[in-house]
Design an enzyme around this catalytic site. Structure first.
Site, PDB file in Angstrom:
ATOM      1  N   GLU A  54       1.032  -1.233   0.096  1.00  0.00           N
ATOM      2  CA  GLU A  54      -0.089   0.038   0.333  1.00  0.00           C
ATOM      3  C   GLU A  54       1.086   1.024  -0.623  1.00  0.00           C
ATOM      4  O   GLU A  54       1.701   1.444   0.951  1.00  0.00           O
ATOM      5  CB  GLU A  54      -1.035  -0.270   1.039  1.00  0.00           C
ATOM      6  CG  GLU A  54      -2.067   0.805   1.525  1.00  0.00           C
ATOM      7  CD  GLU A  54      -3.538   0.445   0.499  1.00  0.00           C
ATOM      8  OE1 GLU A  54      -3.607  -0.599   0.599  1.00  0.00           O
ATOM      9  OE2 GLU A  54      -3.463   1.224  -0.557  1.00  0.00           O
ATOM     10  N   ASP A  65      -4.411  11.413   8.846  1.00  0.00           N
ATOM     11  CA  ASP A  65      -2.875  11.089   8.995  1.00  0.00           C
ATOM     12  C   ASP A  65      -2.914  11.480   9.822  1.00  0.00           C
ATOM     13  O   ASP A  65      -2.766  12.508  10.177  1.00  0.00           O
ATOM     14  CB  ASP A  65      -2.364  10.899   7.628  1.00  0.00           C
ATOM     15  CG  ASP A  65      -2.285  10.287   6.340  1.00  0.00           C
ATOM     16  OD1 ASP A  65      -2.288   9.064   6.963  1.00  0.00           O
ATOM     17  OD2 ASP A  65      -2.307  10.776   5.420  1.00  0.00           O
ATOM     18  N   TYR A 180     -10.906  -2.032   3.182  1.00  0.00           N
ATOM     19  CA  TYR A 180      -9.445  -1.974   4.160  1.00  0.00           C
ATOM     20  C   TYR A 180      -9.962  -1.897   5.609  1.00  0.00           C
ATOM     21  O   TYR A 180     -10.975  -0.780   5.967  1.00  0.00           O
ATOM     22  CB  TYR A 180      -9.407  -0.729   3.876  1.00  0.00           C
ATOM     23  CG  TYR A 180      -7.250   0.168   4.517  1.00  0.00           C
ATOM     24  CD1 TYR A 180      -8.204   0.960   6.163  1.00  0.00           C
ATOM     25  CD2 TYR A 180      -6.769   0.275   4.278  1.00  0.00           C
ATOM     26  CE1 TYR A 180      -7.253   0.862   7.159  1.00  0.00           C
ATOM     27  CE2 TYR A 180      -5.649   0.881   5.080  1.00  0.00           C
ATOM     28  CZ  TYR A 180      -5.989   1.789   5.878  1.00  0.00           C
ATOM     29  OH  TYR A 180      -5.147   1.488   7.173  1.00  0.00           O
TER      30      TYR A 180
END
Lengths: 270, 389
Positions: A54, A65, A180
């Site tokens: 990934e 993030d 995911y």
């Protein structure tokens, strides 16, 4: 699930799932800390036995993030590493290994800026198998489904502990390759306390799809990974930890720093 | 979601999956309570008795004589808290309370939205945390003190530009992690649906009141309505009162910074291209790869590389004209209003005034210009004195 040519993700992850083998997908940011070392990091991942990759493209505003990946994105952009260079690096990775499934993790604005069709074409030409667009929920998937189909690229989607069964149905209309699964709420690479709902969530998803379920967010050690597997995951995804390890030992090669760690993550069993 | 909240091609919902349930919940609550008579009565009561509405529409006689047009100021600077932001913060805090949330978070640029959210949080007994870029904390220090005194926790944001864009990034990250008990009080008419619609809803009182007041005072509608645009909340609230009056010309004024020919400005509607950030598709100042640029403005509240999606739409359909004023023009207007009328405007609002001056020079003296004076300038004293001396 839409029908399209099977990709490396679909083939390999699904085969592993049916054979009850657990997978490990490491994440890193393309071009961090520079193009050469980035390639070394990715090579080490492949050589250590990673199930798939990934790979992220650095973005100015990586909203999902945590601090480690934010700092890595800032550093990468400061070197002048751009999207063209990211595709060149991807080609190099594909040339190094023909078989490993390669996923891209990107923020939607980078796809829009290049043009949706062009981005998917360039990705396919570089050997990319799947694209996860962090900030494109299934409600907006129509903006990319045609390009994904034309280029034969899987659209990877996120499922979180808050995703309802109704939403899951919408996601599954567009999802390919694997899902995911976010282990807990929050951003990448922060704390390691896992949402107790994970097991329920995995059970709930399995009742609706055969797609392999890979769990990410807060998975940094083999122990974390084993917990995810025990909860029912088909594999795990790890990102921040890898960048942190390389950061912590700037005078060693990525191979020296990462090999043992990556191998321990690749030897997951139920 | 009931709708995706598009204005033409702009708007929508572009967020990470874990935020989607929160937006669904918010849309549902907004659709329910925005039609609920009890909620609306409670909101109206707070606007009147807590915030001090209606705010005056003031005929600025001296400034009109000075600049050569009939200038009316909508005095949102007189609203409790010192800016229009209170309308939205009180509305969203009330909504959050009804939704059972126990914690509010907010981003702030100039600090006015942070102060408004801190006030609303204190009023309603909701724990409040505000994200503010460190550059903005330095240039709007009085507002940092106000937020703390009102009981809010202020988090300095050190990433990126250390201004509004970075503060929104951090607030969204907080929301991702704490979405169950937390409501994100977004401070401008931007972000993912339903925020642009919801923020406009709470601010449309600016336009509604202004329309009634000018009709009562003059017996006719204004020729022009002007407002500054960063994210664009005071402008969208003001314009909503006149958008159907096609004879009324609407002008939004963006931060021209050091000039549109430099890269130090925040004139998104003039220079931006279509992009996605902070949950919406809108216009953004960005490079070829979609990396979103840092902007520059003397006013922290307008220093933002995107704009609310409805403004992008109103520009495209030609209903609103968008111009810009530079830092220098903004300061001149700040001093002009202060000396002519005894009113210190916020630097954000001074952008609208700067364009008013230019417009006044082009139109006949009996032309009516209605200007949104969105906030007061007390927060800017330090910054204005430092560039004036």
């Amino acid at each position: 699930m839409t029908t399209q040519a099977t990709t490396r993700f679909t083939n390999q992850l699904h085969t592993m799932k049916t054979q009850n083998q657990k997978g490990f997908i490491p994440f890193t940011l393309l071009g961090w800390p520079n193009a050469d070392i980035s390639f070394e990091i990715i090579k080490t991942m492949i050589d250590s036995g990673a199930t798939g990759l990934e790979l992220g493209i650095a973005f100015s505003d990586p909203l999902a993030d945590g601090p480690v990946l934010q700092a890595a994105a800032v550093e990468t952009l400061a070197t002048g590493f751009d999207v063209d260079q990211a595709f060149i690096l991807l080609q190099k990775v594909r040339a190094y290994n023909q078989d490993i499934p390669i996923g891209l993790m990107v923020y939607f604005n980078m796809i829009l800026a290049r043009g949706v069709d062009q981005f998917f074409k360039d990705a396919a030409d570089a050997g990319v198998d799947g694209i996860l667009i962090v900030d494109l929920p299934p409600e907006g998937a129509e903006e990319v489904t045609a390009a994904a189909k034309t280029s034969g690229i899987d659209l990877i989607f996120i499922v979180s502990p808050l995703t309802t069964d109704e939403r899951l149905q919408t996601i599954l209309k567009h999802a390919n390759g694997y899902l995911y699964v976010v282990s807990r709420l929050g951003i990448t690479g922060t704390d390691n306390t896992h949402d107790t709902q994970l097991q329920d969530l995995l059970t709930r998803i399995k009742a609706q799809t055969d797609l392999p379920l890979y769990v990410g967010f807060g998975v940094s050690t083999p122990e974390d990974a084993q917990k995810m597997i025990a909860a029912g995951a088909d594999g795990v995804i790890t990102g921040s930890r890898i960048i942190q390890l390389v950061q912590d030992q700037p005078n060693s090669s990525p191979q020296q720093v990462l090999e043992t760690y990556l191998q321990s993550m690749c030897n997951l069993s139920e | 979601m009931q709708t995706l909240g598009f204005f033409g091609q702009y708007g929508g919902i572009y967020v990470c999956e874990p935020l989607m349930p929160a937006l669904e919940e918010l849309e549902e609550a907004f659709l329910k309570f925005s039609k609920d008579p009890d909620f609306l009565t409670e909101f109206q009561h707070l606007l009147t008795h807590y915030a001090g509405r209606p705010t005056p529409l003031y005929y600025a006689k001296n400034l009109s004589a000075l600049w050569g047009a009939q200038i009316y100021l909508k005095r949102e600077d007189l609203l409790h808290g010192g800016a229009h932001k209170t309308n939205n913060a009180v509305g969203q805090a009330l909504l959050a309370k009804k939704m059972g949330k126990t914690r509010l978070i907010a981003e702030t640029g100039a600090g006015q939205h942070g102060v408004a959210t801190a006030m609303a949080g204190a009023l309603m007994g909701l724990k409040t945390e505000v994200y503010m870029g460190e550059v903005d904390m330095a240039r709007q220090e009085p507002n940092v003190f106000r937020m703390k005194l009102l009981g809010a926790q202020v988090h300095g944001v050190t990433s990126g530009s250390k201004t509004l864009k970075a503060a929104i990034n951090e607030a969204l990250r907080d929301w991702l992690a704490n979405v169950r008990d937390t409501h994100y009080v977004l401070g401008t008419a931007a972000g993912p649906h339903p925020f642009p619609t919801l923020v406009k809803f709470f601010h449309q009182v600016i336009g509604t009141e202004s329309r009634e007041q000018i009709l009562a005072q003059l017996g006719k509608l204004p020729d022009y309505v002007l407002a500054c645009v960063g994210g664009g909340s005071n402008a969208i609230g003001m314009f909503s009162g006149f958008v159907d009056d096609t004879a009324v010309k609407l002008i939004g004024v963006e931060p021209g910074g050091e000039g549109l020919n430099t890269n130090k400005h925040g004139a998104v509607l003039a220079k931006g291209t279509v992009g996605v950030l902070h949950g919406m598709k809108s216009l953004a100042i960005q490079d070829k790869d979609g990396q979103v640029s840092d902007t520059h403005s003397i006013s922290a509240g307008l220093d933002y590389p995107l704009v609310g999606p409805e403004h992008a739409y109103l520009r495209d359909i030609g209903r609103v004209q968008y111009d810009s004023a530079t830092d220098t023009e903004c300061l001149e207007a700040f001093h002009a209003l202060s000396k002519a009328e005894g009113i210190l405007p916020a630097l954000e609002s001074a952008h609208a005034l700067a364009h008013t001056k230019k417009l006044a020079a082009q139109v006949s003296e009996d032309t009516t210009l209605l200007v949104s004076l969105s906030g007061r300038g007390d927060k800017d004293l330090h910054q204005v004195m430092s560039v004036t001396n």
